[in-house]
Design a protein around this motif. Structure first.
Motif, mmCIF file in Angstrom:
data_model
loop_
_atom_site.group_PDB
_atom_site.id
_atom_site.type_symbol
_atom_site.label_atom_id
_atom_site.label_comp_id
_atom_site.label_asym_id
_atom_site.label_seq_id
_atom_site.Cartn_x
_atom_site.Cartn_y
_atom_site.Cartn_z
ATOM 1 N N GLU A 160 35.181 25.593 -25.573
ATOM 2 C CA GLU A 160 33.613 24.883 -25.649
ATOM 3 C C GLU A 160 33.615 24.080 -24.459
ATOM 4 N N TYR A 161 34.682 23.205 -24.254
ATOM 5 C CA TYR A 161 34.450 22.263 -23.154
ATOM 6 C C TYR A 161 34.971 22.560 -21.767
ATOM 7 N N LEU A 162 35.428 23.813 -21.472
ATOM 8 C CA LEU A 162 35.796 24.419 -20.120
ATOM 9 C C LEU A 162 34.815 24.353 -19.404
ATOM 10 N N PRO A 163 33.442 24.502 -19.285
ATOM 11 C CA PRO A 163 32.645 24.329 -18.455
ATOM 12 C C PRO A 163 32.289 22.867 -18.013
ATOM 13 N N LYS A 164 32.650 21.795 -18.772
ATOM 14 C CA LYS A 164 32.391 20.611 -18.539
ATOM 15 C C LYS A 164 33.610 19.878 -17.667
ATOM 16 N N ILE A 165 34.920 20.434 -18.113
ATOM 17 C CA ILE A 165 36.118 20.300 -17.461
ATOM 18 C C ILE A 165 36.143 20.807 -16.061
ATOM 19 N N TYR A 166 35.733 22.033 -15.754
ATOM 20 C CA TYR A 166 35.479 22.474 -14.560
ATOM 21 C C TYR A 166 34.482 21.736 -13.857
ATOM 22 N N LYS A 167 33.256 21.188 -14.276
ATOM 23 C CA LYS A 167 32.317 20.502 -13.341
ATOM 24 C C LYS A 167 33.083 19.217 -13.040
ATOM 25 N N LYS A 168 33.787 18.627 -13.829
ATOM 26 C CA LYS A 168 34.128 17.333 -13.557
ATOM 27 C C LYS A 168 35.142 17.437 -12.126
ATOM 28 N N ILE A 169 36.072 18.347 -12.371
ATOM 29 C CA ILE A 169 37.123 18.766 -11.338
ATOM 30 C C ILE A 169 36.309 18.947 -9.927
ATOM 31 N N TYR A 170 35.431 19.687 -9.883
ATOM 32 C CA TYR A 170 34.561 20.017 -8.853
ATOM 33 C C TYR A 170 33.806 18.879 -8.326
ATOM 34 N N GLU A 171 33.257 18.215 -9.146
ATOM 35 C CA GLU A 171 32.703 16.933 -8.754
ATOM 36 C C GLU A 171 33.600 15.926 -8.021
ATOM 37 N N ASN A 172 34.731 15.752 -8.670
ATOM 38 C CA ASN A 172 35.739 14.945 -7.939
ATOM 39 C C ASN A 172 36.406 15.371 -6.610
ATOM 40 N N ILE A 173 36.481 16.550 -6.537
ATOM 41 C CA ILE A 173 36.808 17.168 -5.208
ATOM 42 C C ILE A 173 35.778 16.968 -4.277
ATOM 43 N N GLU A 174 34.357 16.985 -4.709
ATOM 44 C CA GLU A 174 33.424 16.618 -3.679
ATOM 45 C C GLU A 174 33.241 15.371 -3.366
ATOM 46 N N GLY A 175 33.699 14.253 -4.506
ATOM 47 C CA GLY A 175 33.834 12.752 -4.015
ATOM 48 C C GLY A 175 34.609 12.450 -3.117
ATOM 49 N N LEU A 176 35.942 13.100 -3.359
ATOM 50 C CA LEU A 176 37.002 12.874 -2.427
ATOM 51 C C LEU A 176 37.084 13.461 -1.122
ATOM 52 N N LEU A 177 36.307 14.345 -0.851
ATOM 53 C CA LEU A 177 36.069 14.936 0.375
ATOM 54 C C LEU A 177 34.989 13.862 1.226
ATOM 55 N N GLU A 178 34.014 13.293 0.299
ATOM 56 C CA GLU A 178 33.170 12.167 0.932
ATOM 57 C C GLU A 178 34.112 11.041 1.198
ATOM 58 N N GLU A 179 34.842 10.611 0.610
ATOM 59 C CA GLU A 179 36.015 9.484 0.880
ATOM 60 C C GLU A 179 36.512 10.008 2.208
ATOM 61 N N ILE A 180 37.358 11.095 2.293
ATOM 62 C CA ILE A 180 38.038 11.237 3.374
ATOM 63 C C ILE A 180 37.139 11.160 4.669
ATOM 64 N N ILE A 181 35.855 11.901 4.598
ATOM 65 C CA ILE A 181 34.894 11.715 5.716
ATOM 66 C C ILE A 181 34.687 10.331 6.158
ATOM 67 N N SER A 182 34.507 9.375 5.220
ATOM 68 C CA SER A 182 34.118 8.062 5.454
ATOM 69 C C SER A 182 35.376 7.378 5.899
ATOM 70 N N ILE A 183 36.372 7.635 5.227
ATOM 71 C CA ILE A 183 37.723 6.905 6.018
ATOM 72 C C ILE A 183 37.928 7.434 7.541
ATOM 73 N N ASN A 184 37.700 8.884 7.740
ATOM 74 C CA ASN A 184 37.651 9.243 9.049
ATOM 75 C C ASN A 184 36.687 8.658 9.946
ATOM 76 N N GLN A 185 35.532 8.605 9.577
ATOM 77 C CA GLN A 185 34.501 7.792 10.484
ATOM 78 C C GLN A 185 35.100 6.553 10.900
ATOM 79 N N GLU A 186 35.581 5.778 9.904
ATOM 80 C CA GLU A 186 35.960 4.331 10.183
ATOM 81 C C GLU A 186 37.344 4.343 11.005
ATOM 82 N N ASN A 187 38.207 5.085 10.937
ATOM 83 C CA ASN A 187 39.285 5.029 11.494
ATOM 84 C C ASN A 187 39.820 6.238 12.794
#
Length: 191
Positions: A160-187
């Protein structure tokens, strides 16, 4: 001209978008074991993207992040040139955060990627055979991240919770990519 980081992000997004489409179709068709396998693939992406950030040293990328990204894009391999001048693979267990929800999802998902007794989940609930402590961790994580409100858990609850689990992982990936882009822009790590 597209730089190596942009190619890597495009690679990550291509995998995630295809996984999302596949997950949705398979979930609709009640192919839950394969859905868990796709979650495991997405968790693999999350691990790799998260590994690029050196959280222990602060807000920066790992010293070998450029090599890892370049080799992922160009060779399809997750390795870097070590201090001895040799190519070294980074193993999944080296990237995986132990003790967190990622490790539990990874271990559970491996049972449905590799041929195991978990493939008989329709006939015999594999959650029943889990250690009490592991079940309690799953219940705690599902409660914390997704509002699960039961004291016990079974395979149907996980399904029952698989779609929510998948969405959480997917969103975490998006957030981490944004972090990497931000770090790269600074450095200007990737140019």
């Amino acid at each position: 001209m597209i730089n190596i980081l942009e190619k890597f992000i495009k690679q990550v997004n291509a995998r995630s978008e295809e996984n999302k489409k596949s997950f949705d179709l398979l979930y609709e068709q009640k192919c839950y074991g394969v859905c868990i396998g796709i979650i495991r693939q997405e968790l693999d992406t999350l691990q790799r993207v998260n590994y690029l950030i050196d959280w222990e040293s602060g807000y920066q990328l790992r010293h070998n992040a450029f090599d890892l990204v370049k080799n992922s894009v160009q060779l399809g391999e997750w390795k870097f040139l070590n201090s001895k001048g040799k190519m070294q693979n980074v193993k999944d267990y080296e990237m995986l955060k132990r003790g967190g929800w990622e490790a539990i999802a990874y271990d559970f998902g491996c049972g449905l990627i590799h041929l195991s007794n978990k493939h008989l989940y329709r006939d015999f609930d594999p959650v029943i055979r889990m250690e009490k402590e592991e079940k309690e961790k799953i219940i705690g994580y599902l409660n914390f991240y997704h509002g699960f409100d039961k004291q016990e858990i079974n395979m149907n609850d996980i399904i029952e919770y698989l779609p929510k689990i998948y969405k959480k992982i997917y969103e975490n990936i998006e957030g981490l990519l944004e972090e990497i882009i931000s770090i790269n822009q600074e450095n200007k790590f990737f140019s």
